[in-house]
Design a protein around this motif. Structure first.
Motif, mmCIF file in Angstrom:
data_model
loop_
_atom_site.group_PDB
_atom_site.id
_atom_site.type_symbol
_atom_site.label_atom_id
_atom_site.label_comp_id
_atom_site.label_asym_id
_atom_site.label_seq_id
_atom_site.Cartn_x
_atom_site.Cartn_y
_atom_site.Cartn_z
ATOM 1 N N PHE A 54 0.833 -1.200 0.000
ATOM 2 C CA PHE A 54 0.000 0.000 0.000
ATOM 3 C C PHE A 54 0.869 1.252 0.000
ATOM 4 O O PHE A 54 0.573 2.239 -0.682
ATOM 5 N N ASN A 55 1.964 1.192 0.757
ATOM 6 C CA ASN A 55 2.897 2.313 0.802
ATOM 7 C C ASN A 55 3.552 2.533 -0.560
ATOM 8 O O ASN A 55 3.620 3.660 -1.072
ATOM 9 N N LEU A 56 4.035 1.453 -1.169
ATOM 10 C CA LEU A 56 4.689 1.563 -2.465
ATOM 11 C C LEU A 56 3.696 1.929 -3.567
ATOM 12 O O LEU A 56 4.025 2.696 -4.484
ATOM 13 N N GLY A 57 2.490 1.409 -3.463
ATOM 14 C CA GLY A 57 1.526 1.573 -4.541
ATOM 15 C C GLY A 57 1.148 3.004 -4.838
ATOM 16 O O GLY A 57 1.141 3.426 -6.012
ATOM 17 N N TRP A 58 0.859 3.787 -3.800
ATOM 18 C CA TRP A 58 0.428 5.156 -4.080
ATOM 19 C C TRP A 58 1.571 6.001 -4.641
ATOM 20 O O TRP A 58 1.352 6.913 -5.458
ATOM 21 N N LYS A 59 2.786 5.668 -4.241
ATOM 22 C CA LYS A 59 3.944 6.415 -4.735
ATOM 23 C C LYS A 59 4.234 6.079 -6.192
ATOM 24 O O LYS A 59 4.458 6.974 -7.022
#
Length: 516
Positions: free
Chosen positions: A311-316
């Motif tokens: 989730f952290n990597l995805g939005w970035k």
């Protein structure tokens, strides 16, 4: 000549981590492919729990309600000694939902069902898992990654994410170190078996001085997850698990005549590995979940940490792929998640020690592992370069959460319609959210909205005739908002910045910097 197809992001591995990453990207309109070398989808229970923070993220992704219907909250642990039931405990039984924290309990749900739910939602965006697709190599350059599949096909992607487990071929191809240790003597047998005659209202746990066996039920399933101490041969080596060895464990610990495990759909063994990758990123290739860190199962944090990595990597990745942020944003994935992984390894080691010692006492079971930490509601990023600051004096007086902390929920009411609205509903989606408290915040919201477009959703709270009414005062309390306050919430439900009502230019300066 072999044809090469293109995509923005290639995700390798279709477990919960890879699926969460692909779903986060797909809902933001980013072209994504997700591949897995398996020929079919598994039906193993494996990681069988979503913790409280993962449930919040699943709500954001639109799969929270379906997961809740498939799982068990506040499961009751029934503990036995010498075949006799001696105590019951309810997981997080002393907790109830609060205005700022909607989930007091995690969910017991088999991993195959978690993956099925994520795949279904991913399909809503037109993305299907590509089975039987094994990655055999890749190269990268300044503009992207070229991946080669076992059948000779090639995929050209702007970025590649290795979500391919503890033995990650992606990590190995990168040459990334995976330092740590394997406790060869510490092992467990696991499997999914049918057991007729046990009450499915309990997670049954037999802990005796000479071993243990546990049977965890699942909603709507005849199969239980079995976990137990392995049999050992004359030399003291663990015996490979089998249905016959499971029966001998039943005879030794369960001691209920006629109770037999049957129809095993999954049998395996588990050894404790505690390892972490020394890098979570090399150029345009990222590692997430077990590919980046493995640890004890104590607390059930393996799958949950992977989901939260994704989730952290995805939005970035989504903002960069859309051109809404510059590539420098991607450096914050390792900056934020590697310290969390290191913390998780230490926490699970400590929780394993606690539960090992605790179960020596009759009537104590795996409830000994539960603590506030394993909810991961307290995980934040105060050290991050994306934690842009707090109002003057906030750190000193302790009012409200800090930049980097989890953004609290709160029940409000839509001023125009009277409809109940939770802040998490406002936050949901691939955007920043700017909350403005009080009428004084309206001008700041308008200034940010005029420049930022879809990057930021603005929401006025207690501002008069529009936005949300904080009828119970829960939103103001949760955010420590006195007078005019602006709070910028990241797409992953963490606070980026808190300023006074005249701080709109500060908000804009930080958001502009994302584009560099």
């Amino acid at each position: 000549m072999t044809a090469t197809t293109t995509t923005a992001v290639l995700v390798v591995g279709a477990g919960p981590t890879g699926l969460t990453l692909a779903l986060t990207l797909a809902r933001d309109g980013v072209p994504v492919r997700i591949i897995d070398k398996a020929e079919t989808f598994h039906r193993a229970s494996r990681g069988k729990g979503l913790n409280q923070r993962s449930r919040e993220l699943f709500d954001d992704l639109g799969v929270g309600e379906e997961a809740a219907r498939s799982g068990i909250e506040h499961i009751v642990l029934r503990k036995y000694r010498d075949g006799v039931a001696v105590a019951d405990d309810v997981t997080f039984g002393d907790r109830a939902p609060t205005p700022d924290t909607p989930y007091a309990s995690g969910l017991v749900i088999p991993q195959w069902r978690t993956e099925e739910i994520l795949r279904g939602r991913l399909a809503d965006y037109g993305v299907e898992v590509e089975l039987g697709c094994e990655l055999v190599g890749f190269t990268q350059d300044d503009d992207g990654v070229t991946a080669t599949l076992a059948d000779g096909r090639r995929v050209r992607a702007s970025y590649l994410a290795g979500c391919d487990g503890g033995h990650s071929p992606v990590r190995k191809a990168l040459g990334v170190g995976f330092e740590g240790a394997t406790e060869a003597e510490e092992s467990m047998v696991v499997g999914d078996v049918e057991v007729d005659g046990l009450d499915t209202g309990y997670w049954h746990q037999w802990f005796d001085e000479d071993g243990a066996i546990m049977l965890c039920p699942f909603r709507g399933s005849r199969h239980w997850q079995l976990q137990g101490a392995p049999e050992r041969d004359a030399a003291g080596r663990p015996v490979e698990p089998s249905l016959e060895s499971f029966q001998r464990l039943f005879d030794r610990h369960v001691r209920i005549p006629g109770l037999r495990p049957a129809d095993p759909t999954w049998i395996s063994s588990y050894r404790i590995n505690v390892r972490m990758a020394d890098r979570f990123r090399v150029g345009r290739v990222f590692l997430a979940g077990d590919a980046a860190h493995v640890h004890s199962i104590a607390g059930g944090l393996g799958m949950n940490t992977g989901i939260q990595d994704a989730f952290n990597l995805g939005w970035k990745l989504a903002l960069v792929a859309r051109g809404a942020a510059g590539p420098a944003l991607l450096a914050t994935y390792e900056e934020e998640r590697q310290p969390v992984a290191a913390w998780t390894l230490k926490l699970t080691d400590e929780r394993l020690r606690v539960v090992r010692e605790a179960v020596a006492k009759a009537g104590v079971g795996t409830e000994a592992v539960f603590s506030d930490d394993i909810t991961t509601l307290g995980v934040g990023y105060r050290w991050s370069s994306l934690s842009w600051g707090d109002r003057a004096g906030e750190e000193a007086d302790g009012s409200g959460p800090r930049a980097g902390d989890r953004a609290p929920d709160a029940p409000c009411r839509d001023v125009a319609t009277g409809r109940p609205v939770r802040l998490f509903e406002v936050f949901a989606g691939p955007h920043f959210t700017l909350l403005g408290f009080g009428a004084g915040g309206a001008a700041g919201l308008a200034e940010v909205a005029a420049e930022c477009g879809d990057l930021v959703r603005t929401c006025l709270v207690d501002g008069g005739t529009e936005g949300l009414a904080d009828t119970g005062g829960h939103a103001r309390t949760a955010y420590g908002a006195e007078g005019g306050t602006l709070v910028l919430v990241r797409p992953d439900l963490h606070i980026a910045l808190t300023v006074d009502e005249d701080g709109a230019r500060t908000v804009l300066d930080h958001l502009r910097a994302l584009g560099h």
